[in-house]
Design a protein around this motif. Structure first.
Motif, PDB file in Angstrom:
ATOM      1  N   ILE A  98      -4.627   7.330   3.672  1.00 53.78           N
ATOM      2  CA  ILE A  98      -3.875   7.521   4.916  1.00 53.78           C
ATOM      3  C   ILE A  98      -2.384   7.637   4.630  1.00 53.78           C
ATOM      4  O   ILE A  98      -1.697   8.514   5.164  1.00 53.78           O
ATOM      5  N   VAL A  99      -1.885   6.767   3.763  1.00 49.55           N
ATOM      6  CA  VAL A  99      -0.458   6.808   3.423  1.00 49.55           C
ATOM      7  C   VAL A  99      -0.112   8.104   2.700  1.00 49.55           C
ATOM      8  O   VAL A  99       0.887   8.767   3.016  1.00 49.55           O
ATOM      9  N   LYS A 103       2.192  10.871   4.276  1.00 45.39           N
ATOM     10  CA  LYS A 103       3.484  10.788   3.571  1.00 45.39           C
ATOM     11  C   LYS A 103       4.308   9.556   3.934  1.00 45.39           C
ATOM     12  O   LYS A 103       4.836   8.895   3.054  1.00 45.39           O
ATOM     13  N   SER A 104       4.468   9.224   5.183  1.00 45.54           N
ATOM     14  CA  SER A 104       5.173   7.988   5.557  1.00 45.54           C
ATOM     15  C   SER A 104       4.581   7.478   6.867  1.00 45.54           C
ATOM     16  O   SER A 104       4.515   8.214   7.855  1.00 45.54           O
ATOM     17  N   VAL A 105       4.109   6.229   6.844  1.00 44.58           N
ATOM     18  CA  VAL A 105       3.410   5.668   8.005  1.00 44.58           C
ATOM     19  C   VAL A 105       3.765   4.200   8.175  1.00 44.58           C
ATOM     20  O   VAL A 105       4.206   3.533   7.234  1.00 44.58           O
ATOM     21  N   PRO A 121      -5.000  -4.968   2.318  1.00 45.82           N
ATOM     22  CA  PRO A 121      -4.937  -3.767   1.481  1.00 45.82           C
ATOM     23  C   PRO A 121      -3.519  -3.255   1.263  1.00 45.82           C
ATOM     24  O   PRO A 121      -3.165  -2.820   0.171  1.00 45.82           O
ATOM     25  N   VAL A 122      -2.674  -3.321   2.302  1.00 45.23           N
ATOM     26  CA  VAL A 122      -1.287  -2.860   2.162  1.00 45.23           C
ATOM     27  C   VAL A 122      -0.555  -3.718   1.137  1.00 45.23           C
ATOM     28  O   VAL A 122       0.131  -3.205   0.244  1.00 45.23           O
ATOM     29  N   SER A 123      -0.711  -5.038   1.235  1.00 44.68           N
ATOM     30  CA  SER A 123      -0.073  -5.952   0.284  1.00 44.68           C
ATOM     31  C   SER A 123      -0.577  -5.699  -1.134  1.00 44.68           C
ATOM     32  O   SER A 123       0.203  -5.700  -2.098  1.00 44.68           O
ATOM     33  N   ASN A 124      -1.889  -5.469  -1.261  1.00 42.75           N
ATOM     34  CA  ASN A 124      -2.492  -5.201  -2.570  1.00 42.75           C
ATOM     35  C   ASN A 124      -1.922  -3.928  -3.190  1.00 42.75           C
ATOM     36  O   ASN A 124      -1.592  -3.887  -4.377  1.00 42.75           O
ATOM     37  N   LEU A 125      -1.778  -2.884  -2.395  1.00 40.09           N
ATOM     38  CA  LEU A 125      -1.258  -1.610  -2.896  1.00 40.09           C
ATOM     39  C   LEU A 125       0.215  -1.719  -3.269  1.00 40.09           C
ATOM     40  O   LEU A 125       0.666  -1.074  -4.229  1.00 40.09           O
ATOM     41  N   ILE A 126       0.967  -2.535  -2.535  1.00 43.49           N
ATOM     42  CA  ILE A 126       2.373  -2.765  -2.887  1.00 43.49           C
ATOM     43  C   ILE A 126       2.462  -3.505  -4.221  1.00 43.49           C
ATOM     44  O   ILE A 126       3.276  -3.163  -5.090  1.00 43.49           O
ATOM     45  N   GLN A 127       1.615  -4.528  -4.395  1.00 50.61           N
ATOM     46  CA  GLN A 127       1.606  -5.289  -5.639  1.00 50.61           C
ATOM     47  C   GLN A 127       1.264  -4.406  -6.831  1.00 50.61           C
ATOM     48  O   GLN A 127       1.801  -4.580  -7.929  1.00 50.61           O
ATOM     49  N   LYS A 128       0.386  -3.448  -6.627  1.00 48.76           N
ATOM     50  CA  LYS A 128       0.006  -2.542  -7.706  1.00 48.76           C
ATOM     51  C   LYS A 128       1.027  -1.426  -7.915  1.00 48.76           C
ATOM     52  O   LYS A 128       0.899  -0.628  -8.841  1.00 48.76           O
ATOM     53  N   GLY A 129       2.018  -1.349  -7.053  1.00 43.02           N
ATOM     54  CA  GLY A 129       3.046  -0.338  -7.202  1.00 43.02           C
ATOM     55  C   GLY A 129       2.623   1.052  -6.777  1.00 43.02           C
ATOM     56  O   GLY A 129       3.246   2.038  -7.171  1.00 43.02           O
ATOM     57  N   LEU A 130       1.578   1.140  -5.954  1.00 48.11           N
ATOM     58  CA  LEU A 130       1.087   2.449  -5.515  1.00 48.11           C
ATOM     59  C   LEU A 130       1.728   2.899  -4.205  1.00 48.11           C
ATOM     60  O   LEU A 130       1.819   4.100  -3.941  1.00 48.11           O
ATOM     61  N   ILE A 131       2.155   1.938  -3.376  1.00 48.88           N
ATOM     62  CA  ILE A 131       2.930   2.272  -2.184  1.00 48.88           C
ATOM     63  C   ILE A 131       4.129   1.345  -2.140  1.00 48.88           C
ATOM     64  O   ILE A 131       4.147   0.299  -2.809  1.00 48.88           O
ATOM     65  N   GLU A 132       5.131   1.722  -1.329  1.00 46.78           N
ATOM     66  CA  GLU A 132       6.332   0.911  -1.215  1.00 46.78           C
ATOM     67  C   GLU A 132       6.957   1.097   0.159  1.00 46.78           C
ATOM     68  O   GLU A 132       6.626   2.043   0.888  1.00 46.78           O
ATOM     69  N   GLY A 147       5.273   4.488   2.081  1.00 48.41           N
ATOM     70  CA  GLY A 147       4.974   5.760   1.445  1.00 48.41           C
ATOM     71  C   GLY A 147       4.488   5.512   0.020  1.00 48.41           C
ATOM     72  O   GLY A 147       4.564   4.387  -0.492  1.00 48.41           O
ATOM     73  N   THR A 148       3.982   6.540  -0.622  1.00 45.94           N
ATOM     74  CA  THR A 148       3.497   6.410  -1.994  1.00 45.94           C
ATOM     75  C   THR A 148       4.664   6.384  -2.981  1.00 45.94           C
ATOM     76  O   THR A 148       5.790   6.735  -2.649  1.00 45.94           O
ATOM     77  N   THR A 149       4.373   5.978  -4.207  1.00 48.61           N
ATOM     78  CA  THR A 149       5.388   5.846  -5.254  1.00 48.61           C
ATOM     79  C   THR A 149       5.161   6.878  -6.361  1.00 48.61           C
ATOM     80  O   THR A 149       4.126   7.560  -6.407  1.00 48.61           O
ATOM     81  N   ASP A 150       6.123   6.956  -7.278  1.00 47.28           N
ATOM     82  CA  ASP A 150       5.945   7.804  -8.458  1.00 47.28           C
ATOM     83  C   ASP A 150       4.770   7.310  -9.294  1.00 47.28           C
ATOM     84  O   ASP A 150       4.088   8.105  -9.947  1.00 47.28           O
ATOM     85  N   ARG A 151       4.556   6.029  -9.276  1.00 48.48           N
ATOM     86  CA  ARG A 151       3.432   5.464 -10.024  1.00 48.48           C
ATOM     87  C   ARG A 151       2.103   5.978  -9.477  1.00 48.48           C
ATOM     88  O   ARG A 151       1.161   6.227 -10.231  1.00 48.48           O
ATOM     89  N   PHE A 152       2.025   6.113  -8.167  1.00 47.50           N
ATOM     90  CA  PHE A 152       0.829   6.687  -7.545  1.00 47.50           C
ATOM     91  C   PHE A 152       0.579   8.091  -8.089  1.00 47.50           C
ATOM     92  O   PHE A 152      -0.559   8.447  -8.429  1.00 47.50           O
TER      93      PHE A 152
END
Length: 205
Positions: A98-99, A103-105, A121-132, A147-152
Motif C-alpha cells: 500500500i505504501v 508513494k506517500s500515505v 506492521p508499520v512499526s515493524n517496517l520502520i524498524q527494518k528500514g523499509l519505510i520511513e 513512504g518507502t526508503t532507498d533500502r526498500f
C-alpha cells in the motif's frame, strides 16, 4: 474519573502512541482540563523515576513520551536487531504494498484499506528500514505521512518506484505471467532478507 484512572489512561495512551504527545490532545481525549493533565503527567513522571524500572517519561518540546532508560539501550538495540532480521508477515507485506504503490500515505489511509489496526506492521517496517516518516499533512492532528526508503528499493532490486509491477485490473483476470513483487504464495511468514543491508545502512553507505 479518579486520579488513579487518569494516570492509568495517560500511561496507556502514551504507550500506544509511541510518538511525543501534546497535553492538550490527551486532555481532549480524557475530557479534562490541560492543567490537570500536566499535573498528572508530572506525577506519572515521578512514579517512573521512583520505580527505577526500564521505562521513563520524558518531555520533548512541551510534549510527553514514554521511552526506555539509557542504561538498557544495549539490550533494546539487541532486541531490535533480532526483530529487524525476522521474516515479514503477510500483514507487513500488505502494508508495504500500500505504501509503495501510493508513494506517500498516512496510517489511517492504510488502515482504511486493510480494515484493521496497522500500528504493528508499520512499526515493524520502520524498524527494518523499509519505510520511513516523510513529514506531516497540514490537517487537524497533523498526521504522519509514510513512504518507502532507498533500502526498500535495494531489497526489491528496483531503480525507483516507477519500476513496480503494474497492479492487476480489477475487471480482468490477473495475467498468470506477471508475478507481483509482493506475492508470497499465501505464506503468512513470507521473508524478505534485509540483513545484508544492515551494516551498510549503519555505516552510511
Amino acid at each position: 474519573m479518579n486520579n488513579n484512572n487518569v494516570l492509568a489512561s495517560l500511561e496507556a495512551m502514551l504507550f500506544a502512541a509511541g510518538d511525543p504527545m501534546e497535553p492538550a490532545k490527551l486532555a481532549e481525549v480524557l475530557n479534562i482540563d490541560v492543567e490537570n493533565v500536566i499535573k498528572m503527567l508530572g506525577h506519572l513522571e515521578a512514579v517512573y523515576d521512583e520505580r527505577d524500572g526500564g521505562l521513563r517519561l520524558i518531555r520533548v518540546d512541551g510534549k510527553y513520551q514514554l521511552c526506555t532508560r539509557e542504561e538498557y539501550a544495549e539490550d533494546v538495540r539487541g532486541l531490535l536487531e533480532i526483530k529487524k532480521n525476522t521474516p515479514l508477515s503477510q500483514a507487513a507485506f500488505e502494508v508495504l504494498a500500500i505504501v509503495a504503490y501510493n508513494k506517500s500515505v498516512t496510517r489511517s489511509f492504510i488502515e482504511q484499506i486493510r480494515g484493521v489496526d496497522c500500528s504493528g506492521p508499520v512499526s515493524n517496517l520502520i524498524q527494518k528500514g523499509l519505510i520511513e516518516e516523510k513529514g506531516r499533512l497540514d490537517l487537524p492532528g497533523r498526521p504522519l505521512v509514510y513512504g518507502t526508503t532507498d533500502r526498500f528499493l535495494r531489497c526489491f532490486s528496483l531503480n525507483s518506484l516507477d519500476d513496480l509491477p503494474d497492479l492487476p485490473d480489477n475487471n480482468d483476470e490477473k495475467d498468470n505471467s506477471q508475478t507481483s513483487l509482493f506475492e508470497d504464495g499465501g505464506d503468512s511468514s513470507a521473508s524478505v532478507d534485509v540483513s545484508d543491508y544492515s551494516d551498510k545502512q549503519e555505516d552510511g553507505e
